[in-house]
Write an enzyme that holds these catalytic residues in place. Structure first.
Site, short mmCIF file in Angstrom:
data_model
loop_
_atom_site.label_atom_id
_atom_site.label_comp_id
_atom_site.label_asym_id
_atom_site.label_seq_id
_atom_site.Cartn_x
_atom_site.Cartn_y
_atom_site.Cartn_z
N ASP A 1 0.86 -1.13 -0.10
CA ASP A 1 0.05 0.14 0.02
C ASP A 1 0.85 1.17 -0.01
OD1 ASP A 1 1.24 -0.25 2.25
OD2 ASP A 1 -0.81 0.08 3.48
N HIS B 1 24.81 1.82 -17.38
CA HIS B 1 23.73 2.31 -16.39
C HIS B 1 23.75 1.74 -15.13
CE1 HIS B 1 21.10 3.94 -20.11
NE2 HIS B 1 22.13 4.71 -19.70
N ASP C 1 27.38 9.95 -12.70
CA ASP C 1 26.28 10.43 -13.62
C ASP C 1 25.15 10.69 -12.94
OD1 ASP C 1 24.63 10.85 -15.56
OD2 ASP C 1 25.32 9.23 -16.69
N ASP D 1 21.60 16.80 -16.32
CA ASP D 1 22.36 15.46 -16.48
C ASP D 1 23.85 15.57 -16.60
OD1 ASP D 1 23.27 12.84 -17.41
OD2 ASP D 1 21.75 13.04 -19.16
N HIS E 1 27.80 4.01 -26.92
CA HIS E 1 26.67 4.93 -27.00
C HIS E 1 26.86 5.95 -27.71
CE1 HIS E 1 28.59 7.78 -24.06
NE2 HIS E 1 28.91 6.71 -23.33
N HIS F 1 21.85 13.62 -26.19
CA HIS F 1 20.13 13.29 -26.43
C HIS F 1 19.70 14.85 -26.12
CE1 HIS F 1 20.36 12.88 -21.88
NE2 HIS F 1 21.36 12.22 -22.13
N HIS G 1 15.94 12.18 -21.18
CA HIS G 1 15.94 11.69 -22.40
C HIS G 1 14.90 12.52 -23.07
CE1 HIS G 1 18.87 8.06 -21.20
NE2 HIS G 1 19.16 9.34 -21.18
N GLU H 1 28.39 13.76 -24.30
CA GLU H 1 28.67 13.02 -23.13
C GLU H 1 29.54 11.72 -23.82
OE1 GLU H 1 25.41 10.35 -21.60
OE2 GLU H 1 24.05 11.85 -22.55
N TYR I 1 35.25 3.27 -22.45
CA TYR I 1 35.08 2.05 -21.38
C TYR I 1 35.99 0.84 -21.70
CZ TYR I 1 31.08 5.10 -21.20
OH TYR I 1 30.59 6.45 -21.35
N ARG J 1 33.53 8.93 -18.34
CA ARG J 1 32.49 9.58 -19.21
C ARG J 1 32.68 11.25 -18.59
NH1 ARG J 1 28.57 6.62 -18.98
NH2 ARG J 1 27.39 7.14 -17.39
N GLU K 1 30.15 14.53 -19.06
CA GLU K 1 28.86 14.91 -19.77
C GLU K 1 28.41 16.39 -19.18
OE1 GLU K 1 25.63 12.51 -18.54
OE2 GLU K 1 24.64 13.01 -20.20
#
Ligand code: GLY
Ligand code: MN
Ligand code: MN
Length: 442
Positions: free
Chosen positions: A37, A241, A258, A269, A348, A352, A359, A382, A386, A404, A406
């Site tokens: 709940d 991610h 990130d 972002d 990647h 975006h 996004h 970004e 890797y 990364r 960004e």
């Protein structure tokens, strides 16, 4: 904050594009159960929010261009003292009119009786099909109610048009007020990244850094993250991610963060990568400098009139050159770019759109070609590299390095503005910011 006048301008613009004899119908988001709940914190649907600013679930927006008795109608929950005592305040129909400028507001429980009458006589329904199955069925049910009354003279709408197409094109170009909010969101996130960099040291857990980010967001007035924060030490950074955020931060590793807050519905972002102990190793620095160069050059290529893919193309070329210079790839850079040889290390895209959604909406292609950048668009840049452990053919010295960098970029009339520029990204700036800790340690 976005003013009531701006929400009204958006509705006017949409209704002018729709034309008379049409109706737009847009439901709010629903509450979502987290456990038994207990619900997740409510987040309004971005399209619904864009046109109303109305913060409640169980609501439906109806726009009726040219309607004599008012073009802007909302169905929403009724006031209910007992429910409000338990679950929080509600605007009710009076509040919807008074505080959100609706011309008419009706109880949501009356929608089946009232909505067919509002549709009647209109030729086209603008609606986002496929997002909510039960609401799709309701739309068809209301149309069928009218169809059953054709012999009595009813005129059901005959055309169904995708609302998202025009609405998302509007959302892609940010207004001055939206830019102000997004600049503020970016600054809050930038401060949080700086706090995280200052806090970081070997032996802490990734979760403690996540806590630092969350605290900083909230302390500056932003209650939620725009997406789950990625706090990835060492090889965890090679999982794009990664959100487990539960490992110990190790001396000699990098930390990739990130993270961005949401402010008044708008996202930010930011990614930054820095050494856990405050000092880059030779290999970390070498790889980092290539990603940073890709970030800076890609940002320079994000200009009005350029295709939206320009930053990606720029980044890919620089990263590929870097991979050759680091001895990871061999061959001619043009050829390697053509063959996408960089993909095992850069899988990647370079960015975006960003806005109410991290996004964000808006087509990336127009007539099959990448869309041209223009004033008022905001996008991320970004690039990353890797080097996952055990990558075949990759020298061990690179294993576990994930980077990364960004930033959020506003396209201006002639160039661009970096909304996130206050977070350090140069090697010496990062090392200087983290230096006091190194001294304390020794
Ligand atoms: N944080 C998600 C992204 O960078 O796109
Ligand atoms: Mn991003
Ligand atoms: Mn990001």
């Amino acid at each position: 904050m976005i003013s009531r006048a701006e929400f009204a301008r958006r509705r006017r613009e949409l209704m002018d594009l729709m034309g008379n004899n049409s109706i737009a119908i847009l439901p709010s988001a629903k509450e979502v159960v987290r456990s038994r709940d207990t619900d997740y914190l409510f987040r309004q649907d971005s399209d619904f929010y864009y046109l109303t600013g109305f913060p409640e679930p169980d609501a439906v927006l109806v726009l009726l261009p040219g309607r004599e008795h008012g073009e802007y109608v909302i169905f929403c929950r009724e006031k209910d003292l007992k429910m409000e005592t338990w679950h929080g305040r509600r605007e009710g129909q009076v509040g919807a009119k008074k505080n959100y400028g609706c011309n008419d507001a009706f109880p949501i429980d009356d929608i089946d009786e009232i909505l067919p009458g509002l549709m009647e006589g209109r030729d086209r329904i603008y609606y986002e099909f496929g997002n909510h199955t039960d609401f799709d069925n309701s739309i068809m049910g209301w149309v069928n109610t009218l169809r059953a009354q054709v012999k009595k003279g009813a005129h059901p709408p005959g055309e169904l048009i995708d609302l998202s197409h025009i609405l998302h094109d509007m959302r892609l170009i940010k207004s001055k007020a939206e830019i102000r909010v997004m600049q503020k969101a970016a600054e809050i996130s930038a401060n949080a990244h700086i706090a995280a960099m200052k806090r970081c040291q070997p032996g802490l857990n990734e979760l403690q850094i996540e806590g630092e980010l969350k605290y900083s967001f909230a302390n500056q007035g932003a209650r939620t993250e725009a997406y789950n924060s990625i706090v990835a030490g060492g090889e965890n950074a090679c999982i794009l991610h990664y959100v487990e955020n539960n490992c110990e931060l190790k001396d000699g590793d990098l930390l990739l963060i990130d993270a961005g807050c949401e402010l008044d519905g708008y996202a930010s972002d930011i990614s930054r990568t820095f050494p856990v102990n405050g000092k880059f190793t030779k290999e970390q620095k070498q790889a980092y400098e290539w990603v940073l160069k890709a970030n800076k050059e890609a940002i320079k290529s994000a200009k009005p009139g350029k295709p939206w893919s320009a930053p990606h193309d720029t980044a890919v070329r620089i990263l590929t050159k870097g991979l050759v210079e680091m001895g990871i790839l061999e061959g001619d850079v043009d050829q390697l770019v053509e063959e996408e040889a960089y993909k095992p290390f850069y899988m990647h895209k370079t960015g975006h759109w960003i806005g109410l959604d991290v996004h964000d909406v808006g087509d990336y292609l127009q007539d099959k070609d990448p869309r041209e950048l223009s004033e008022g668009m905001i996008l991320t840049v970004e690039p990353g590299l890797y080097f996952a452990p055990k990558t075949k053919g990759l020298d061990k010295k690179w294993w576990g390095i994930g980077i990364r960098v960004e930033d959020d970029i506003l396209i201006t009339k002639r160039s661009n503005r970096i909304l996130t520029k206050t977070v350090p990204k140069e090697v010496d700036e990062i090392e200087a910011l983290m230096k006091p800790k190194r001294r304390r340690k020794s």
